[in-house]
Design a protein around this motif. Structure first.
Motif, PDB file in Angstrom:
ATOM      1  N   GLY A 164      51.522  36.379  45.104  1.00 32.04           N
ATOM      2  CA  GLY A 164      51.088  35.776  43.702  1.00 32.04           C
ATOM      3  C   GLY A 164      50.725  34.456  43.851  1.00 32.04           C
ATOM      4  N   ILE A 165      51.252  33.539  43.126  1.00 29.87           N
ATOM      5  CA  ILE A 165      50.632  32.161  43.006  1.00 29.87           C
ATOM      6  C   ILE A 165      51.031  31.415  44.437  1.00 29.87           C
ATOM      7  CG2 ILE A 165      52.545  30.898  41.745  1.00 29.87           C
ATOM      8  CD1 ILE A 165      49.837  29.633  40.027  1.00 29.87           C
ATOM      9  N   ALA A 166      52.176  31.545  44.814  1.00 32.75           N
ATOM     10  CA  ALA A 166      52.685  30.933  45.895  1.00 32.75           C
ATOM     11  C   ALA A 166      52.021  31.250  47.479  1.00 32.75           C
ATOM     12  CB  ALA A 166      53.968  31.490  46.310  1.00 32.75           C
ATOM     13  N   GLU A 167      51.577  32.441  47.448  1.00 33.33           N
ATOM     14  CA  GLU A 167      50.556  32.658  48.426  1.00 33.33           C
ATOM     15  C   GLU A 167      49.498  31.912  48.471  1.00 33.33           C
ATOM     16  OE1 GLU A 167      53.996  35.321  48.706  1.00 33.33           O
ATOM     17  OE2 GLU A 167      52.554  34.788  46.820  1.00 33.33           O
ATOM     18  N   ALA A 168      48.660  31.979  47.008  1.00 29.81           N
ATOM     19  CA  ALA A 168      47.562  31.256  46.936  1.00 29.81           C
ATOM     20  C   ALA A 168      47.424  29.742  47.192  1.00 29.81           C
ATOM     21  CB  ALA A 168      46.983  31.411  45.516  1.00 29.81           C
ATOM     22  N   LEU A 169      48.867  29.383  46.836  1.00 30.11           N
ATOM     23  CA  LEU A 169      48.884  27.819  47.365  1.00 30.11           C
ATOM     24  C   LEU A 169      49.044  27.455  48.923  1.00 30.11           C
ATOM     25  CD1 LEU A 169      51.153  26.909  44.370  1.00 30.11           C
ATOM     26  CD2 LEU A 169      48.528  26.345  44.547  1.00 30.11           C
ATOM     27  N   GLN A 170      49.862  28.489  49.393  1.00 28.91           N
ATOM     28  CA  GLN A 170      50.044  28.270  50.585  1.00 28.91           C
ATOM     29  C   GLN A 170      48.753  28.481  51.660  1.00 28.91           C
ATOM     30  OE1 GLN A 170      53.046  31.239  51.654  1.00 28.91           O
ATOM     31  NE2 GLN A 170      54.395  30.154  50.595  1.00 28.91           N
ATOM     32  N   SER A 171      47.503  29.171  51.159  1.00 26.67           N
ATOM     33  CA  SER A 171      46.331  29.580  51.657  1.00 26.67           C
ATOM     34  C   SER A 171      45.083  28.688  50.890  1.00 26.67           C
ATOM     35  CB  SER A 171      46.235  31.016  51.717  1.00 26.67           C
ATOM     36  OG  SER A 171      47.279  31.506  52.339  1.00 26.67           O
ATOM     37  N   ALA A 172      45.175  27.656  50.537  1.00 23.08           N
ATOM     38  CA  ALA A 172      44.418  26.914  49.560  1.00 23.08           C
ATOM     39  C   ALA A 172      42.970  26.763  50.225  1.00 23.08           C
ATOM     40  CB  ALA A 172      45.211  25.803  49.010  1.00 23.08           C
ATOM     41  N   GLU A 173      43.288  26.342  51.624  1.00 19.56           N
ATOM     42  CA  GLU A 173      41.936  26.173  52.404  1.00 19.56           C
ATOM     43  C   GLU A 173      41.074  27.371  52.533  1.00 19.56           C
ATOM     44  OE1 GLU A 173      44.786  27.996  55.138  1.00 19.56           O
ATOM     45  OE2 GLU A 173      45.130  26.287  53.704  1.00 19.56           O
ATOM     46  N   ARG A 174      41.534  28.478  52.357  1.00 17.06           N
ATOM     47  CA  ARG A 174      40.945  29.744  52.573  1.00 17.06           C
ATOM     48  C   ARG A 174      40.786  30.613  51.307  1.00 17.06           C
ATOM     49  NH1 ARG A 174      43.360  34.571  54.116  1.00 17.06           N
ATOM     50  NH2 ARG A 174      45.569  34.348  54.208  1.00 17.06           N
ATOM     51  N   ILE A 175      41.206  30.060  50.110  1.00 19.94           N
ATOM     52  CA  ILE A 175      41.188  31.086  49.235  1.00 19.94           C
ATOM     53  C   ILE A 175      39.738  31.049  48.609  1.00 19.94           C
ATOM     54  CG2 ILE A 175      41.399  29.088  47.491  1.00 19.94           C
ATOM     55  CD1 ILE A 175      43.501  30.986  45.639  1.00 19.94           C
ATOM     56  N   ASP A 176      39.394  32.294  48.209  1.00 23.55           N
ATOM     57  CA  ASP A 176      38.216  32.690  47.585  1.00 23.55           C
ATOM     58  C   ASP A 176      38.270  33.821  46.789  1.00 23.55           C
ATOM     59  OD1 ASP A 176      38.630  34.922  49.273  1.00 23.55           O
ATOM     60  OD2 ASP A 176      36.914  34.257  50.708  1.00 23.55           O
ATOM     61  N   ASP A 177      37.344  34.390  46.218  1.00 23.24           N
ATOM     62  CA  ASP A 177      36.940  35.448  45.335  1.00 23.24           C
ATOM     63  C   ASP A 177      37.898  36.712  45.641  1.00 23.24           C
ATOM     64  OD1 ASP A 177      35.760  33.588  43.745  1.00 23.24           O
ATOM     65  OD2 ASP A 177      33.909  34.552  43.690  1.00 23.24           O
ATOM     66  N   ALA A 180      41.950  24.038  43.810  1.00 19.95           N
ATOM     67  CA  ALA A 180      41.011  25.171  44.384  1.00 19.95           C
ATOM     68  C   ALA A 180      41.279  26.455  43.797  1.00 19.95           C
ATOM     69  CB  ALA A 180      41.440  25.173  45.778  1.00 19.95           C
ATOM     70  N   LEU A 181      42.722  26.614  43.436  1.00 19.72           N
ATOM     71  CA  LEU A 181      43.023  27.927  43.139  1.00 19.72           C
ATOM     72  C   LEU A 181      42.684  28.184  41.623  1.00 19.72           C
ATOM     73  CD1 LEU A 181      44.812  30.440  42.549  1.00 19.72           C
ATOM     74  CD2 LEU A 181      46.602  28.867  42.074  1.00 19.72           C
ATOM     75  N   ILE A 182      42.592  27.130  40.735  1.00 21.34           N
ATOM     76  CA  ILE A 182      41.976  27.033  39.388  1.00 21.34           C
ATOM     77  C   ILE A 182      40.602  27.428  39.301  1.00 21.34           C
ATOM     78  CG2 ILE A 182      41.796  25.934  37.154  1.00 21.34           C
ATOM     79  CD1 ILE A 182      44.631  24.764  37.848  1.00 21.34           C
ATOM     80  N   GLU A 183      39.957  26.541  40.146  1.00 24.50           N
ATOM     81  CA  GLU A 183      38.354  26.713  40.186  1.00 24.50           C
ATOM     82  C   GLU A 183      37.985  28.010  40.653  1.00 24.50           C
ATOM     83  OE1 GLU A 183      36.866  23.530  42.679  1.00 24.50           O
ATOM     84  OE2 GLU A 183      37.748  21.850  41.377  1.00 24.50           O
TER      85      GLU A 183
END
Length: 420
Positions: free
Chosen positions: A215-228, A264-267
């Motif tokens: 969930g959101i914890a994984e998204a924050l840990q990988s903020a530099e590579r988060i995409d759709d 980055a996550l919200i955008e």
């Protein structure tokens, strides 16, 4: 006592707000403005404080074109130069020649003049000027021009980010956020992403009877590579048009973040869904402040007592200062008419905030408790419950969609007139 900034915010007209509301966040650019009048300098300064300009750097100086020419003889030109001039068309064109010698070819230039002259406009565009505005200009005018110049043409529209926060812990902000997310997805058949930002104690997974592995914890840990694509893998499907970015809700670590940790996550979520609802915990630190400051809309949930009133007033005043070009936060009053509890009336609660409550929800522990314990929304538990109408009304208000009007039955006279 009302601050100067609050007074200026109230002066922003509906048309200005509509213009600004359409502008996407501005990328990391530098802007310098050289003005000749305070009437032009003030709206440009106000643009610099807008949340959509958070990545950009804007500086306003007095002096017009001649001051800009002297300044750029010894300094590099920024991405955008905004120049005000009260000169007539012929003299304006002559003075611009001085700027051409010191202005970098890659810089864009916007002129704010005092002559509504079509031939002048055509001549300026032919000479490479990006845009010509006629004074007086508004905040919306300047924001629109910057957005048109620096947001990629054909860029996909961003969904609206709506942050829900409680004036106090335990006022039901999360429950309301979850039910409104459900209403938006059901009423409009539009995709909604609900992000539970309370990583330690979030309840969205329980309320929707979900147990996602990520969930959101994984998204924050990988903020530099988060995409759709990566975000889609983290979302749990709660309904046909409703996806959840769940909180881990475990205490095996602490959750301390930098101020821009969630940006980055919200955008990314906004690029994939028309509505992104943010369930913000009742905290006040750098990252919650940033999330509330940059959201398109903020909804404050409060219970009608004195502590909630104080906290809600502080929130409204602070958010108004941080978001000078946005509509004020929305207010929702929850848990009204609790037996044996003294409470402040809705009118008395709203008056010092300067807000009209967007909705009022009565205290009903049975229906809300049953829904929470069964992992269902109120509309699933009792579709005719009074709170469902409130959630639907809030959904319409936050998405800007007017509520459907019931068709009026034709009168007897009207029916007789229709007969051949």
């Amino acid at each position: 006592m009302e601050s100067t900034l609050t007074a200026e915010t109230d002066a922003l007209g509906p048309q200005d707000r509509q213009q600004i509301d359409k502008v996407r966040p501005i990328p990391r650019i530098s802007v310098q403005a050289f003005c000749e009048t305070e009437a032009v300098a003030k709206p440009i300064e106000r643009v610099g404080s807008d949340r959509r300009m958070s990545k950009a750097h804007l500086k306003v100086q007095m002096g017009g074109i001649r001051a800009a020419s002297e300044h750029f003889q010894s300094a590099p030109t920024p991405n955008l130069v905004i120049l005000e001039s009260k000169l007539p068309p012929v003299d304006l064109l002559t003075e611009l020649e001085l700027l051409a010698d010191v202005c970098d070819p890659g810089s864009k230039v916007v002129i704010i003049g005092h002559y509504n002259d079509v031939p002048l406009y055509r001549d300026l565009i032919h000479r490479g000027i990006s845009e010509y505005l006629v004074a007086p200009v508004s905040v919306g005018d300047v924001m629109t021009v910057i957005g048109e110049l620096f947001v990629a043409e054909g860029a996909e529209p961003l969904g609206r980010s709506i942050a829900f926060v409680g004036a106090k812990g335990g006022v039901g902000s999360s429950t309301i956020a979850h039910n409104v997310a459900w209403s938006i997805s059901k009423l409009f058949s539009t995709d909604v992403v609900l992000a539970d930002l309370d990583l330690a104690f979030g309840t969205a997974n329980i309320n929707f009877d979900q147990d996602p592995a990520q969930g959101i914890a994984e998204a924050l840990q990988s903020a530099e590579r988060i995409d759709d694509v990566y975000l889609d893998r983290l979302l749990a499907q709660c309904a046909e048009h409703l996806s959840l970015l769940a909180a881990p809700s475990v205490l095996d670590r602490t959750y301390d973040f930098e101020g821009d940790a969630f940006n980055a996550l919200i955008e990314t979520a906004q690029r994939g869904a028309p509505a992104v609802l943010l369930d913000v915990p009742h905290l006040w630190n750098e990252w919650t402040r940033t999330v509330l400051a940059r959201a398109d809309q903020v909804v404050i949930t409060a219970v009608p007592d004195l502590a909630n009133l104080r906290n809600a007033k502080n929130l409204v005043d602070t958010l108004t200062k941080m978001r000078p070009n946005d509509t004020p936060p929305f207010l929702l009053l929850n848990q009204l008419a609790m037996p044996k509890r003294p409470e402040i009336s809705a009118a008395e609660f709203a008056e010092p905030l300067g807000l009209e409550p967007l909705g009022e929800i009565q205290f009903d522990p049975a229906i809300f408790g049953n829904a929470a314990n069964s992992g269902r929304m109120i509309a699933e538990t009792d579709a005719k419950h009074a709170s469902v109408a409130v959630f639907n009304h809030v959904a319409h208000a936050l998405t800007g969609r007017g509520e459907a009007k019931r068709a009026k039955k034709p009168s007897l006279l009207g029916r007789l007139r229709k007969k051949p």
